[in-house]
Scaffold this motif. Structure first.
Motif, mmCIF file in Angstrom:
data_model
loop_
_atom_site.group_PDB
_atom_site.id
_atom_site.type_symbol
_atom_site.label_atom_id
_atom_site.label_comp_id
_atom_site.label_asym_id
_atom_site.label_seq_id
_atom_site.Cartn_x
_atom_site.Cartn_y
_atom_site.Cartn_z
ATOM 1 N N VAL A 9 0.851 -1.188 0.000
ATOM 2 C CA VAL A 9 0.000 0.000 0.000
ATOM 3 C C VAL A 9 0.890 1.242 0.000
ATOM 4 O O VAL A 9 1.649 1.456 0.946
ATOM 5 N N GLY A 10 0.793 2.055 -1.058
ATOM 6 C CA GLY A 10 1.688 3.209 -1.228
ATOM 7 C C GLY A 10 2.816 2.812 -2.159
ATOM 8 O O GLY A 10 3.648 1.982 -1.805
ATOM 9 N N GLN A 11 2.812 3.397 -3.361
ATOM 10 C CA GLN A 11 3.824 3.031 -4.371
ATOM 11 C C GLN A 11 4.794 4.185 -4.598
ATOM 12 O O GLN A 11 5.023 4.622 -5.727
ATOM 13 N N VAL A 14 9.421 4.284 -1.066
ATOM 14 C CA VAL A 14 9.615 3.087 -0.246
ATOM 15 C C VAL A 14 8.859 1.882 -0.820
ATOM 16 O O VAL A 14 9.412 0.788 -0.961
ATOM 17 N N LEU A 38 -0.699 7.949 -10.987
ATOM 18 C CA LEU A 38 0.530 7.193 -10.683
ATOM 19 C C LEU A 38 0.360 5.723 -11.060
ATOM 20 O O LEU A 38 1.257 5.109 -11.659
ATOM 21 N N CYS A 83 3.085 1.380 3.243
ATOM 22 C CA CYS A 83 4.247 2.280 3.033
ATOM 23 C C CYS A 83 3.746 3.652 2.613
ATOM 24 O O CYS A 83 4.104 4.152 1.541
ATOM 25 N N ALA A 98 -2.644 9.475 6.414
ATOM 26 C CA ALA A 98 -2.480 8.440 5.384
ATOM 27 C C ALA A 98 -2.386 7.051 6.021
ATOM 28 O O ALA A 98 -2.931 6.075 5.493
ATOM 29 N N GLY A 101 -5.903 6.152 7.017
ATOM 30 C CA GLY A 101 -6.699 5.864 5.819
ATOM 31 C C GLY A 101 -6.335 4.504 5.235
ATOM 32 O O GLY A 101 -7.219 3.700 4.893
ATOM 33 N N SER A 120 5.852 2.574 7.345
ATOM 34 C CA SER A 120 5.975 4.035 7.448
ATOM 35 C C SER A 120 6.694 4.405 8.744
ATOM 36 O O SER A 120 6.443 3.805 9.788
ATOM 37 N N ASP A 266 11.362 13.028 10.655
ATOM 38 C CA ASP A 266 11.155 11.906 11.575
ATOM 39 C C ASP A 266 11.468 12.218 13.044
ATOM 40 O O ASP A 266 10.709 11.812 13.930
ATOM 41 N N ARG A 334 12.450 16.937 -2.027
ATOM 42 C CA ARG A 334 11.658 17.148 -0.808
ATOM 43 C C ARG A 334 12.502 17.730 0.329
ATOM 44 O O ARG A 334 13.557 17.210 0.649
HETATM 45 N N1 LIG Z 1 11.829 8.142 1.029
HETATM 46 C C1 LIG Z 1 12.692 7.614 1.867
HETATM 47 O O1 LIG Z 1 13.894 7.659 1.612
HETATM 48 C C2 LIG Z 1 12.231 6.933 3.148
HETATM 49 C C3 LIG Z 1 13.173 6.193 3.875
HETATM 50 C C4 LIG Z 1 12.766 5.525 5.032
HETATM 51 C C5 LIG Z 1 11.440 5.646 5.466
HETATM 52 N N2 LIG Z 1 10.539 6.398 4.753
HETATM 53 C C6 LIG Z 1 9.157 6.431 5.254
HETATM 54 O O2 LIG Z 1 8.343 5.622 4.426
HETATM 55 C C7 LIG Z 1 7.021 6.169 4.339
HETATM 56 C C8 LIG Z 1 6.645 6.388 2.880
HETATM 57 O O3 LIG Z 1 7.539 7.355 2.328
HETATM 58 P P1 LIG Z 1 7.756 7.518 0.773
HETATM 59 O O4 LIG Z 1 8.997 8.334 0.626
HETATM 60 O O5 LIG Z 1 7.667 6.215 0.065
HETATM 61 O O6 LIG Z 1 6.451 8.405 0.388
HETATM 62 P P2 LIG Z 1 5.941 8.783 -1.082
HETATM 63 O O7 LIG Z 1 5.246 10.075 -0.938
HETATM 64 O O8 LIG Z 1 7.052 8.645 -2.072
HETATM 65 O O9 LIG Z 1 4.893 7.639 -1.458
HETATM 66 C C9 LIG Z 1 3.753 7.393 -0.732
HETATM 67 C C10 LIG Z 1 2.653 6.878 -1.666
HETATM 68 O O10 LIG Z 1 1.542 6.538 -0.855
HETATM 69 C C11 LIG Z 1 0.359 6.890 -1.537
HETATM 70 N N3 LIG Z 1 -0.706 7.000 -0.552
HETATM 71 C C12 LIG Z 1 -0.990 8.001 0.293
HETATM 72 N N4 LIG Z 1 -2.054 7.700 1.059
HETATM 73 C C13 LIG Z 1 -2.454 6.454 0.699
HETATM 74 C C14 LIG Z 1 -3.494 5.588 1.111
HETATM 75 N N5 LIG Z 1 -4.335 5.932 2.100
HETATM 76 N N6 LIG Z 1 -3.621 4.402 0.493
HETATM 77 C C15 LIG Z 1 -2.778 4.038 -0.505
HETATM 78 N N7 LIG Z 1 -1.764 4.820 -0.933
HETATM 79 C C16 LIG Z 1 -1.604 6.011 -0.344
HETATM 80 C C17 LIG Z 1 0.707 8.161 -2.267
HETATM 81 O O11 LIG Z 1 -0.143 8.381 -3.372
HETATM 82 C C18 LIG Z 1 2.160 7.900 -2.680
HETATM 83 O O12 LIG Z 1 2.243 7.341 -3.981
HETATM 84 C C19 LIG Z 1 7.051 7.430 5.183
HETATM 85 O O13 LIG Z 1 6.624 7.130 6.488
HETATM 86 C C20 LIG Z 1 8.524 7.798 5.210
HETATM 87 O O14 LIG Z 1 8.866 8.543 6.356
HETATM 88 C C21 LIG Z 1 10.906 7.035 3.590
#
Ligand SMILES: NC(=O)c1ccc[n+]([C@@H]2O[C@H](COP(=O)([O-])OP(=O)(O)OC[C@H]3O[C@@H](n4cnc5c(N)ncnc54)[C@H](O)[C@@H]3O)[C@@H](O)[C@H]2O)c1
Length: 420
Positions: A9-11, A14, A38, A83, A98, A101, A120, A266, A334
């Motif tokens: 969940v979440g593409q 991560v 997306l 994720c 999120a 949700g 997450s 974080d 970001r």
């Molecule tokens: N980016 C990094 O380097 C990194 C590293 C370690 C941890 N994290 C953590 O991982 C988590 C995700 O980060 P990310 O960078 O992948 O975010 P991101 O914004 O790249 O991707 C998140 C995706 O989730 C989708 N989304 C949002 N709400 C949703 C829902 N209710 N159902 C389904 N999909 C949904 C969004 O459309 C988006 O495509 C965060 O908690 C972040 O802190 C990120």
């Protein structure tokens, strides 16, 4: 054994690399996201994250991967991994919208026997106190018996050529031992070293310790960079010397501030929760924030000083910023400190120009800027060149020689560049 199915969940940054790892390990992978554009893009074979190419997405599709907005895929999944983003809300408090949700969506479609894993980044207690009740309420099932539940933090190092999902040890802590073992069984298919933790809160807090550790140590060298400048001590030489110690020291370098989705955000989850539950501050985090957030202004002050030495005012000068993403050699912007640097320069009347091999048009709050067509010409023309991100493709020796004056905030350009 029949092929097993995972819904991720979440593409995003991560979820997508995780989907790739699972697909390559012979899992049937559903990439569930709420953003239809997306999903269409991914199913069309186009990547939107740095670490995966379009060819990688096509390979995943060939292996059976599909992105979807249809939550019913959850009901046919052995494992569901969440994720989704965990940003800051108003006043710097955690925004778990999120996560909540996604948990509701998963709960509404959850079948008995499924393992649910949260990836997450979040404050300790989220999986147990927030995710579990939502899953139970929506599904009518009981966590730990009808379904397994675990927390496993993501440790991706974007752009790293050395560390990926496979060779980075991964923590997992479950609601009970069976949940931890279910998570170990899932990740063990593609992670060399799954690390079972004794508890979910410990797994959640370990992730926050890792990011807070970086935040605090970057703040330490940033503060030292400022006073070493005043004391006429070369901080970069200090760090080079200290780094020769083979034990008890880890190298961190100063810079224009911290960026990305993790370090600036974080640790707030941890300090907020400490204050919320215990009523006192997590002082290290608050101090680190204060120092790291002061760096863009420090960079702008240094640019002003350098111009002054060349009898030029900041007001009206052409300032060329090199590298505006939050990290070298990745496109992710970001929380990049380049943003406040540019806005502060504009406030003081500077004319902002920029170059970044990863960014065509840079969207600033005060108006977008288009990348300079010729890096070489722009470097020669600018009144001052500021290296914010030392992308590998930059020949900093040549650029420093060509520039009227160069301020290097990363300590990688040779003289005549002036370091932060
Ligand atoms: N980016 C990094 O380097 C990194 C590293 C370690 C941890 N994290 C953590 O991982 C988590 C995700 O980060 P990310 O960078 O992948 O975010 P991101 O914004 O790249 O991707 C998140 C995706 O989730 C989708 N989304 C949002 N709400 C949703 C829902 N209710 N159902 C389904 N999909 C949904 C969004 O459309 C988006 O495509 C965060 O908690 C972040 O802190 C990120």
């Amino acid at each position: 054994m029949a092929q097993r199915t995972v819904t991720i969940v979440g593409q995003g940054y991560v979820g997508l690399p995780l989907a790739q790892a699972a697909a390559r390990a012979d899992w049937t992978v559903h990439g569930l996201d709420v953003t239809q554009s997306l999903v269409d893009q991914l199913n069309g074979g186009t990547s939107h994250v740095d670490d995966l190419s379009d060819a990688d997405i096509q390979e995943m599709i060939d292996l059976g991967y599909r992105a979807t907005t249809d939550p019913s895929v959850v009901s046919e999944s052995d494992v569901v991994v969440i994720c989704v983003p965990t940003p800051l809300g108003d006043g710097g408090s955690p925004d778990l919208g999120a996560v909540k949700g996604a948990s509701r969506t998963v709960g509404d479609n959850l079948s008995a026997g499924t393992t649910v894993i949260l990836e997450s980044t979040t404050y300790p207690g989220t999986t147990d106190d927030v995710v579990k009740p939502i899953l139970e309420m929506a599904s009518g099932l009981t966590g730990g018996t009808d379904f397994q539940l675990a927390y496993s933090p993501e440790r991706v190092d974007p752009g790293s050529k050395k560390y990926g999902i496979k060779n980075t040890p991964k923590l997992m802590g479950g609601i009970n031992d069976a949940s931890t073992q279910a998570a170990v069984a899932f990740y063990g298919a593609f992670v060399d070293e799954p690390v079972a933790m004794n508890g979910m809160r410990e797994a959640e807090t370990a992730k926050l310790l890792e990011n807070t550790f970086r935040h605090v140590n970057i703040a330490l060298v940033n503060e030292m960079a400022k006073f070493c400048k005043e004391l006429n001590i070369d901080i970069w030489e200090v760090i080079r010397g200290a780094s020769t110690k083979p034990f008890g020291f880890m190298k961190f370098t100063p810079g224009p501030g911290v960026g990305g989705h993790c370090i600036p955000i974080d640790p707030n989850y941890l300090s907020y929760e400490v204050r919320n539950q215990l009523g006192y501050p997590f002082r290290f985090v608050e101090l680190a924030q204060e120092i790291n957030n002061s760096m863009p202004r420090y960079v702008v002050d240094r640019v002003g000083e350098l111009l002054n030495e060349h009898r030029k005012p900041l007001n009206g000068s052409d300032v060329l910023l090199l590298g505006v993403t939050y990290k070298a050699d990745i496109a992710d912007q970001r929380e990049s400190p380049a943003m406040p640097v540019a806005e502060l320069l504009r406030e003081r009347g500077a004319n902002i120009r920029f170059h970044d091999p990863m960014v065509d048009t840079w969207k600033l709050e005060s108006g977008s800027v288009v990348r300079e067509a010729s890096l070489e010409d722009a470097v020669k023309e600018a009144d001052v060149v500021v290296v914010l991100q030392a992308h590998e493709s930059y020949d900093l020796g040549k650029l420093a020689a060509d520039a009227k004056v160069m301020l290097d905030t990363r300590g990688t350009a040779p003289a005549p560049a002036v370091r932060l």
